[in-house]
Design a protein around this motif. Structure first.
Motif, PDB file in Angstrom:
ATOM      1  N   ALA A  46      -5.878  45.172 -38.037  1.00 33.95           N
ATOM      2  CA  ALA A  46      -4.738  44.463 -37.470  1.00 33.95           C
ATOM      3  C   ALA A  46      -3.845  45.390 -36.656  1.00 33.95           C
ATOM      4  N   ASP A  47      -3.672  46.614 -37.132  1.00 33.71           N
ATOM      5  CA  ASP A  47      -2.789  47.555 -36.437  1.00 33.71           C
ATOM      6  C   ASP A  47      -3.483  48.874 -36.149  1.00 33.71           C
ATOM      7  N   ASP A  48      -4.817  48.888 -36.147  1.00 36.98           N
ATOM      8  CA  ASP A  48      -5.581  50.101 -35.883  1.00 36.98           C
ATOM      9  C   ASP A  48      -6.278  50.007 -34.536  1.00 36.98           C
ATOM     10  N   HIS A  49      -6.303  51.111 -33.830  1.00 38.50           N
ATOM     11  CA  HIS A  49      -7.047  51.185 -32.586  1.00 38.50           C
ATOM     12  C   HIS A  49      -7.819  52.501 -32.545  1.00 38.50           C
ATOM     13  N   VAL A  50      -9.091  52.416 -32.205  1.00 40.77           N
ATOM     14  CA  VAL A  50      -9.837  53.599 -31.824  1.00 40.77           C
ATOM     15  C   VAL A  50      -9.843  53.624 -30.306  1.00 40.77           C
ATOM     16  N   ILE A  51      -9.250  54.641 -29.731  1.00 37.07           N
ATOM     17  CA  ILE A  51      -9.132  54.738 -28.284  1.00 37.07           C
ATOM     18  C   ILE A  51     -10.314  55.568 -27.783  1.00 37.07           C
ATOM     19  N   THR A  52     -11.215  54.920 -27.081  1.00 33.58           N
ATOM     20  CA  THR A  52     -12.412  55.592 -26.588  1.00 33.58           C
ATOM     21  C   THR A  52     -12.226  55.928 -25.115  1.00 33.58           C
ATOM     22  N   VAL A  53     -12.248  57.200 -24.796  1.00 33.70           N
ATOM     23  CA  VAL A  53     -12.082  57.649 -23.417  1.00 33.70           C
ATOM     24  C   VAL A  53     -13.137  58.709 -23.115  1.00 33.70           C
ATOM     25  N   LYS A  54     -13.465  58.836 -21.840  1.00 35.98           N
ATOM     26  CA  LYS A  54     -14.327  59.929 -21.407  1.00 35.98           C
ATOM     27  C   LYS A  54     -13.467  61.179 -21.287  1.00 35.98           C
ATOM     28  N   ARG A  55     -13.862  62.236 -21.972  1.00 37.52           N
ATOM     29  CA  ARG A  55     -13.054  63.451 -21.959  1.00 37.52           C
ATOM     30  C   ARG A  55     -12.866  63.973 -20.542  1.00 37.52           C
ATOM     31  N   SER A  56     -11.616  64.299 -20.230  1.00 38.15           N
ATOM     32  CA  SER A  56     -11.320  64.899 -18.944  1.00 38.15           C
ATOM     33  C   SER A  56     -11.824  66.344 -18.926  1.00 38.15           C
ATOM     34  N   PHE A  57     -11.919  66.911 -17.724  1.00 37.45           N
ATOM     35  CA  PHE A  57     -12.335  68.311 -17.602  1.00 37.45           C
ATOM     36  C   PHE A  57     -11.366  69.222 -18.334  1.00 37.45           C
ATOM     37  N   ALA A  58     -10.060  68.927 -18.212  1.00 37.07           N
ATOM     38  CA  ALA A  58      -9.054  69.756 -18.882  1.00 37.07           C
ATOM     39  C   ALA A  58      -9.217  69.703 -20.395  1.00 37.07           C
ATOM     40  N   ALA A  59      -9.558  68.530 -20.930  1.00 38.43           N
ATOM     41  CA  ALA A  59      -9.767  68.409 -22.374  1.00 38.43           C
ATOM     42  C   ALA A  59     -10.993  69.195 -22.812  1.00 38.43           C
ATOM     43  N   ARG A  60     -12.068  69.114 -22.032  1.00 36.10           N
ATOM     44  CA  ARG A  60     -13.292  69.860 -22.381  1.00 36.10           C
ATOM     45  C   ARG A  60     -13.039  71.358 -22.333  1.00 36.10           C
ATOM     46  N   LEU A  61     -12.268  71.808 -21.355  1.00 34.86           N
ATOM     47  CA  LEU A  61     -11.954  73.228 -21.247  1.00 34.86           C
ATOM     48  C   LEU A  61     -11.112  73.694 -22.437  1.00 34.86           C
ATOM     49  N   THR A  62     -10.142  72.867 -22.840  1.00 35.89           N
ATOM     50  CA  THR A  62      -9.300  73.200 -23.985  1.00 35.89           C
ATOM     51  C   THR A  62     -10.133  73.290 -25.261  1.00 35.89           C
ATOM     52  N   ILE A  63     -11.037  72.353 -25.437  1.00 32.48           N
ATOM     53  CA  ILE A  63     -11.890  72.345 -26.621  1.00 32.48           C
ATOM     54  C   ILE A  63     -12.769  73.591 -26.656  1.00 32.48           C
ATOM     55  N   SER A  78     -10.630  59.089 -29.768  1.00 26.46           N
ATOM     56  CA  SER A  78     -11.950  59.671 -30.033  1.00 26.46           C
ATOM     57  C   SER A  78     -12.151  60.960 -29.242  1.00 26.46           C
ATOM     58  N   GLY A  79     -12.713  61.964 -29.944  1.00 27.33           N
ATOM     59  CA  GLY A  79     -13.053  63.219 -29.300  1.00 27.33           C
ATOM     60  C   GLY A  79     -11.890  64.144 -29.048  1.00 27.33           C
ATOM     61  N   MET A  80     -10.672  63.725 -29.366  1.00 30.17           N
ATOM     62  CA  MET A  80      -9.507  64.550 -29.057  1.00 30.17           C
ATOM     63  C   MET A  80      -9.120  65.431 -30.237  1.00 30.17           C
ATOM     64  N   PHE A  81      -8.342  66.451 -29.933  1.00 32.93           N
ATOM     65  CA  PHE A  81      -8.047  67.518 -30.874  1.00 32.93           C
ATOM     66  C   PHE A  81      -6.625  67.412 -31.418  1.00 32.93           C
ATOM     67  N   HIS A  82      -6.261  68.350 -32.255  1.00 32.18           N
ATOM     68  CA  HIS A  82      -4.988  68.353 -32.959  1.00 32.18           C
ATOM     69  C   HIS A  82      -3.810  68.419 -31.994  1.00 32.18           C
ATOM     70  N   VAL A  83      -2.904  67.458 -32.109  1.00 32.38           N
ATOM     71  CA  VAL A  83      -1.692  67.358 -31.286  1.00 32.38           C
ATOM     72  C   VAL A  83      -2.033  67.526 -29.801  1.00 32.38           C
ATOM     73  N   PHE A  84      -2.994  66.767 -29.344  1.00 37.82           N
ATOM     74  CA  PHE A  84      -3.394  66.827 -27.935  1.00 37.82           C
ATOM     75  C   PHE A  84      -2.292  66.331 -27.017  1.00 37.82           C
ATOM     76  N   GLN A  85      -1.292  65.648 -27.557  1.00 33.31           N
ATOM     77  CA  GLN A  85      -0.184  65.143 -26.741  1.00 33.31           C
ATOM     78  C   GLN A  85       0.595  66.275 -26.073  1.00 33.31           C
ATOM     79  N   MET A  86       0.473  67.498 -26.621  1.00 26.44           N
ATOM     80  CA  MET A  86       1.158  68.641 -26.010  1.00 26.44           C
ATOM     81  C   MET A  86       0.686  68.877 -24.581  1.00 26.44           C
ATOM     82  N   GLY A  87      -0.512  68.445 -24.259  1.00 25.14           N
ATOM     83  CA  GLY A  87      -1.069  68.698 -22.932  1.00 25.14           C
ATOM     84  C   GLY A  87      -0.813  67.608 -21.921  1.00 25.14           C
ATOM     85  N   TYR A  88       0.307  66.900 -22.047  1.00 23.11           N
ATOM     86  CA  TYR A  88       0.590  65.755 -21.177  1.00 23.11           C
ATOM     87  C   TYR A  88       0.560  66.120 -19.693  1.00 23.11           C
TER      88      TYR A  88
END
Length: 325
Positions: free
Chosen positions: A7-24, A289-299
């Motif tokens: 009811a209040d859950d969402h799995v957000i599925t996105v294709k990882r950006s290049f910046a996200a892959r580099l950070t990982i 999905s696929g995102m890392f700890h506190v990824f919001q820092m990379g806005y």
């Protein structure tokens, strides 16, 4: 694309950006091994950890808003922190932000970029509290400082209904613990709570179980408790300030919890959200999905982070709409 799982859950599925892959990639090569190897029982290890976290937080080069430092005494103790994006008059809406990093590192300065972006997006100033850090200061020092900071806002004439509490990682744990403390004191809860990759179980048993299901690019289920033990050594984990899962109830404020799908702490948010809803409270959950700890820092560089903050905007707008009725 968002896929509903409850009811209040969402799995957000996105294709990882290049910046996200580099950070990982960088986290897997440098950050995770460094955190595991640092001897946190020594001052060299502690300073090494703090340096690693400063780099991780400040590498995004996001624009910041003007800030005003605060260091003031009061009837409940000393309050240290900074206002970002101005300072509200009583009656104005604001954010109370609590930074994370295992109770041992970081400060309002390391998180000023994210705090500035939240202030810009939500059109309200932010008070980012600075609390005492382990290992010099152990439980309940940080909890006392966070409570004192919140009470200082109330003493300045701000109403609880004007305050949205936000925190990341250990700061999310402090935010949830604050709600329990306010209940014990018989004080009104804030308007809402937003948590980014929040710690829920300070023993890390939930994270260690989830560790078998994911490959966290930042931290393992073994490193996390070693870091937090610097603050929690000798603490009673049944204390309601720490056992936030046991303190859920219908009187807690509405919440939005976000986590990365590849981090060991994702299960903390999932289990807390389910428990709070079962207890009659409101809690929205997003797992990216696929995102890392506190990824919001990379806005500033990550499209995924900007999408997550879009969700924060929508959630806060819904809270404001209720208070305007």
């Amino acid at each position: 694309m968002a896929v509903h799982t409850g009811a209040d859950d969402h799995v957000i599925t996105v294709k990882r950006s290049f910046a996200a892959r580099l950070t990982i990639w960088a986290s897997r090569i440098f950050v995770r091994p460094t955190l595991w190897l640092l001897p946190l029982h020594s001052s060299i290890g502690v300073y090494g950890y703090r340096f690693t976290q400063i780099v991780a937080c400040r590498m995004w080069f996001g624009p910041t808003l003007p800030h005003t430092k605060v260091d003031a005494g009061g009837p409940n103790g000393r309050t240290v922190g900074e206002w970002v994006g101005g300072q509200p008059e009583p009656g104005g809406r604001l954010i109370y932000f609590i930074h994370g990093s295992g109770y041992i590192s970081c400060s309002p300065w390391t998180h000023r970029g994210l705090v500035s972006e939240l202030s810009r997006r939500l059109h309200r100033p932010v008070f980012a509290v600075r609390y005492r850090l382990a290992p010099k200061y152990r439980f309940p020092a940080a909890h006392d400082d966070v409570l004192n900071g919140y009470l200082a806002l109330i003493e300045q004439g701000h109403r609880a209904s004007e305050i949205i509490v936000m925190g990341d990682s250990a700061g999310g744990h402090l935010a949830l613990g604050l709600c329990g403390q306010l209940r014990e004191l018989g004080l009104e809860q804030p308007a809402a709570v937003v948590g980014f990759s929040s710690v829920v179980d300070p023993t890390w048993q939930l994270a260690q179980a989830h560790n078998k299901l994911v490959w966290d690019q930042f931290i393992s289920g073994k490193t996390g408790p070693r870091i937090m033990q610097t603050y929690l050594k000798g603490a009673d984990f049944s204390d309601p300030r720490l056992d936030v899962l046991g303190a859920v109830g219908p009187d807690l404020p509405p919440m939005l919890l976000q986590a990365g799908g590849s981090e060991v702490l994702a299960s903390d948010s999932e289990i807390y959200a389910a428990a709070l809803r079962s207890a009659g409270g409101r809690c929205e959950l997003e797992v990216w999905s696929g995102m890392f700890h506190v990824f919001q820092m990379g806005y500033a560089q990550l499209s995924e982070a900007r999408g997550a903050l879009d969700s924060v905007e929508r959630f806060v707008a819904s809270i404001d709409a209720i208070s305007d009725i």
